[in-house]
Design an enzyme around this catalytic site. Sequence first.
Site, PDB file in Angstrom:
ATOM      1  N   GLY A  10       3.370   3.842   3.315  1.00 49.75           N
ATOM      2  CA  GLY A  10       2.417   3.226   4.235  1.00 49.75           C
ATOM      3  C   GLY A  10       1.414   4.224   4.780  1.00 49.75           C
ATOM      4  O   GLY A  10       0.770   3.986   5.803  1.00 49.75           O
ATOM      5  N   ASN A  12      -1.659   7.500   3.800  1.00 51.75           N
ATOM      6  CA  ASN A  12      -3.021   7.584   3.257  1.00 51.75           C
ATOM      7  C   ASN A  12      -3.103   7.027   1.832  1.00 51.75           C
ATOM      8  O   ASN A  12      -3.906   6.137   1.534  1.00 51.75           O
ATOM      9  CB  ASN A  12      -3.475   9.051   3.229  1.00 51.75           C
ATOM     10  CG  ASN A  12      -3.368   9.714   4.582  1.00 51.75           C
ATOM     11  OD1 ASN A  12      -3.925   9.228   5.560  1.00 51.75           O
ATOM     12  ND2 ASN A  12      -2.641  10.825   4.662  1.00 51.75           N
ATOM     13  N   GLY A  13      -2.264   7.593   0.957  1.00 51.90           N
ATOM     14  CA  GLY A  13      -2.322   7.208  -0.450  1.00 51.90           C
ATOM     15  C   GLY A  13      -1.938   5.744  -0.658  1.00 51.90           C
ATOM     16  O   GLY A  13      -2.522   5.059  -1.500  1.00 51.90           O
ATOM     17  N   ASP A  37       8.318   0.517  12.114  1.00 53.08           N
ATOM     18  CA  ASP A  37       7.752  -0.843  12.082  1.00 53.08           C
ATOM     19  C   ASP A  37       6.419  -0.873  11.326  1.00 53.08           C
ATOM     20  O   ASP A  37       5.575  -1.739  11.556  1.00 53.08           O
ATOM     21  CB  ASP A  37       7.535  -1.355  13.511  1.00 53.08           C
ATOM     22  CG  ASP A  37       6.562  -0.463  14.273  1.00 53.08           C
ATOM     23  OD1 ASP A  37       6.248   0.643  13.782  1.00 53.08           O
ATOM     24  OD2 ASP A  37       6.086  -0.867  15.344  1.00 53.08           O
ATOM     25  N   GLU A  38       6.242   0.088  10.395  1.00 49.53           N
ATOM     26  CA  GLU A  38       4.957   0.245   9.722  1.00 49.53           C
ATOM     27  C   GLU A  38       4.527  -1.023   8.973  1.00 49.53           C
ATOM     28  O   GLU A  38       3.349  -1.432   9.049  1.00 49.53           O
ATOM     29  CB  GLU A  38       5.074   1.414   8.740  1.00 49.53           C
ATOM     30  CG  GLU A  38       3.770   1.983   8.274  1.00 49.53           C
ATOM     31  CD  GLU A  38       4.000   3.326   7.571  1.00 49.53           C
ATOM     32  OE1 GLU A  38       3.473   4.317   8.063  1.00 49.53           O
ATOM     33  OE2 GLU A  38       4.702   3.366   6.541  1.00 49.53           O
ATOM     34  N   CYS A 148      -7.604  11.666   0.350  1.00 44.94           N
ATOM     35  CA  CYS A 148      -7.893  10.473   1.149  1.00 44.94           C
ATOM     36  C   CYS A 148      -7.216  10.543   2.513  1.00 44.94           C
ATOM     37  O   CYS A 148      -6.278  11.323   2.707  1.00 44.94           O
ATOM     38  CB  CYS A 148      -7.405   9.242   0.399  1.00 44.94           C
ATOM     39  SG  CYS A 148      -5.648   9.279  -0.007  1.00 44.94           S
ATOM     40  N   HIS A 214       2.123  26.922  -2.347  1.00 41.83           N
ATOM     41  CA  HIS A 214       2.200  27.090  -0.888  1.00 41.83           C
ATOM     42  C   HIS A 214       3.195  28.178  -0.474  1.00 41.83           C
ATOM     43  O   HIS A 214       2.833  29.092   0.272  1.00 41.83           O
ATOM     44  CB  HIS A 214       2.544  25.755  -0.205  1.00 41.83           C
ATOM     45  CG  HIS A 214       1.481  24.712  -0.368  1.00 41.83           C
ATOM     46  ND1 HIS A 214       1.762  23.364  -0.406  1.00 41.83           N
ATOM     47  CD2 HIS A 214       0.139  24.819  -0.507  1.00 41.83           C
ATOM     48  CE1 HIS A 214       0.631  22.695  -0.568  1.00 41.83           C
ATOM     49  NE2 HIS A 214      -0.364  23.544  -0.633  1.00 41.83           N
TER      50      HIS A 214
HETATM   51  P1  NAD Z   1       1.192  10.563   4.281  1.00 46.11           P
HETATM   52  O1  NAD Z   1       1.370  11.824   5.029  1.00 46.11           O
HETATM   53  O2  NAD Z   1       0.050   9.689   4.676  1.00 46.11           O
HETATM   54  O3  NAD Z   1       2.540   9.740   4.350  1.00 46.11           O
HETATM   55  C1  NAD Z   1       2.895   9.221   5.544  1.00 46.11           C
HETATM   56  C2  NAD Z   1       3.822   8.064   5.257  1.00 46.11           C
HETATM   57  O4  NAD Z   1       5.081   8.556   4.831  1.00 46.11           O
HETATM   58  C3  NAD Z   1       4.088   7.239   6.481  1.00 46.11           C
HETATM   59  O5  NAD Z   1       3.034   6.324   6.649  1.00 46.11           O
HETATM   60  C4  NAD Z   1       5.405   6.612   6.111  1.00 46.11           C
HETATM   61  O6  NAD Z   1       5.216   5.512   5.239  1.00 46.11           O
HETATM   62  C5  NAD Z   1       6.094   7.716   5.335  1.00 46.11           C
HETATM   63  N1  NAD Z   1       6.945   8.516   6.227  1.00 46.11           N
HETATM   64  C6  NAD Z   1       6.545   9.490   7.065  1.00 46.11           C
HETATM   65  N2  NAD Z   1       7.605   9.995   7.744  1.00 46.11           N
HETATM   66  C7  NAD Z   1       8.683   9.323   7.310  1.00 46.11           C
HETATM   67  C8  NAD Z   1      10.059   9.389   7.614  1.00 46.11           C
HETATM   68  N3  NAD Z   1      10.540  10.252   8.516  1.00 46.11           N
HETATM   69  N4  NAD Z   1      10.880   8.540   6.964  1.00 46.11           N
HETATM   70  C9  NAD Z   1      10.410   7.677   6.057  1.00 46.11           C
HETATM   71  N5  NAD Z   1       9.111   7.565   5.721  1.00 46.11           N
HETATM   72  C10 NAD Z   1       8.263   8.376   6.345  1.00 46.11           C
HETATM   73  O7  NAD Z   1       1.163  10.870   2.746  1.00 46.11           O
HETATM   74  P2  NAD Z   1      -0.085  10.729   1.786  1.00 46.11           P
HETATM   75  O8  NAD Z   1      -1.232  11.498   2.340  1.00 46.11           O
HETATM   76  O9  NAD Z   1      -0.244   9.311   1.397  1.00 46.11           O
HETATM   77  O10 NAD Z   1       0.450  11.542   0.555  1.00 46.11           O
HETATM   78  C11 NAD Z   1       1.450  11.019  -0.306  1.00 46.11           C
HETATM   79  C12 NAD Z   1       1.839  12.142  -1.239  1.00 46.11           C
HETATM   80  O11 NAD Z   1       0.667  12.594  -1.926  1.00 46.11           O
HETATM   81  C13 NAD Z   1       2.393  13.376  -0.513  1.00 46.11           C
HETATM   82  O12 NAD Z   1       3.396  13.926  -1.316  1.00 46.11           O
HETATM   83  C14 NAD Z   1       1.203  14.323  -0.428  1.00 46.11           C
HETATM   84  O13 NAD Z   1       1.591  15.675  -0.385  1.00 46.11           O
HETATM   85  C15 NAD Z   1       0.465  13.993  -1.716  1.00 46.11           C
HETATM   86  N6  NAD Z   1      -0.988  14.252  -1.662  1.00 46.11           N
HETATM   87  C16 NAD Z   1      -1.768  13.696  -0.700  1.00 46.11           C
HETATM   88  C17 NAD Z   1      -3.150  13.920  -0.716  1.00 46.11           C
HETATM   89  C18 NAD Z   1      -4.057  13.265   0.285  1.00 46.11           C
HETATM   90  O14 NAD Z   1      -5.271  13.505   0.231  1.00 46.11           O
HETATM   91  N7  NAD Z   1      -3.587  12.430   1.180  1.00 46.11           N
HETATM   92  C19 NAD Z   1      -3.716  14.712  -1.723  1.00 46.11           C
HETATM   93  C20 NAD Z   1      -2.876  15.267  -2.703  1.00 46.11           C
HETATM   94  C21 NAD Z   1      -1.508  15.013  -2.673  1.00 46.11           C
END
Ligand code: NAD
Length: 402
Positions: A10, A12-13, A37-38, A148, A214
């Site tokens: 739920g 960004n991606g 509650d996402e 994103c 990293h």
């Molecule tokens: P994000 O940080 O937006 O993910 C957050 C989501 O993870 C929450 O909305 C929830 O659904 C879930 N979450 C968070 N904490 C949690 C917990 N304690 N228990 C269960 N679920 C939980 O992630 P994103 O930005 O969508 O990225 C997804 C993947 O893609 C990650 O592995 C990230 O490293 C990788 N990534 C992201 C980007 C980007 O631009 N956003 C770019 C390259 C790679």
Amino acid sequence: MHLKVLILGGGNGAHVHAGIAASNPDNEVRVLSLFQDEAERWSKALESSDLVLDYTDVDGKEQQFVSKPGLITNDPKVAVPGSDIIVFVVPAFAHAQYWEALKPHMEPGMVVIGMPGAAGWEFQAYDILGDKAKGITFFNFNSLPWTCRVTEFGKRADIVGFKEHFVGAIRKGRVEPKVDPLKAIQQSLGPLPVCAAYGDLLGMTLTYTNAFIHPSIMYGRWHDWDGKPVSESPLFYQGLDQTSADLLSSVSGEIVAIAKAICAKNADIDLSNVKHISDITLDFYADDIEDKSSFLRMMQSNKAYEGLRHPVTNNEGGGVSPNFKFRYLCEDVPFGLVVHRGIAEIVGVPTPNIDKIITWGQGLIGKEFLVDGKITGKDIGMTRAPQRYGFTTLDAILGDHL
Ligand code: NAD
């Protein structure tokens, strides 16, 4: 084709994938979020609004995807049945609960996609799904197709950049997949990025680059830190020095050596998708790099990395200190380097540089993974090292036991 797409997560991606996929009427889009509650909040947000994704097209014009995913839920028995593809778009530390939730509802022929699955994604799946994994096709990528961020939860997100090419690897189950995995992911993503797949699935685990970039750069910058605050957060990539670049290059070399050792043991395994970090960087960022004269200069002059800084905390008395609790160590060591080290142990490849970084990093995050040269520390249960699942042979990590 009519395609039933289930997106897990739920953040960004997940917002971006749901919005793009739902903008094509051939896709029936469901989202499963198990976090707090996402799902309820996202569903509610969409009662009065569409999901809008803002981006700039190749001609510099502001554009939008406007759509409404069909279902957002926290109930796997509603979300999972009938899905053609199931896409993990959630950080690796949250994956286990999704595999557990999917398991009772999975049907032979389903295609599960990691976007990214990150290192050890398939080991966790083989362990949790057990026999059910036999009928599943696994397709892992080592990143997300976009940079994103959500700008208004549930309703709006920015796509800052699209990747042009997106390469993954597929391991077909014993049952023919319900849909062509490559055509299906492409249909759900739209024309960009252009998707491709080659090599063994294990190659994606080995080339999950966050896992080693990293921690290597953190080690390079901070391993001899004297504990005194510094005036500002150093630039993460632009500020890289020769020693840290050499360390990162050596760590990547150790991972390539692991792949070579695997192929030497079994000539049928194609790990041509495991490349050195300098080649991966050129593949991903050819147009963003200003100076390709050396690996150090490529990292320092990559526009995609511009302005990114070390994670730090502010000090009351002024200055900043490194934040060792940030995901660059807390996630990228247990869900990254420790997985690579575990594979190296199985195929007997020495990894002195990886060992040095794990030993340093595990101390800082208060965990124990590597002890006396073995992945046997008391905290391996929180990692995705193969040893954690009792996988101690090459056949086991390749899923040949399924
Ligand atoms: P994000 O940080 O937006 O993910 C957050 C989501 O993870 C929450 O909305 C929830 O659904 C879930 N979450 C968070 N904490 C949690 C917990 N304690 N228990 C269960 N679920 C939980 O992630 P994103 O930005 O969508 O990225 C997804 C993947 O893609 C990650 O592995 C990230 O490293 C990788 N990534 C992201 C980007 C980007 O631009 N956003 C770019 C390259 C790679």
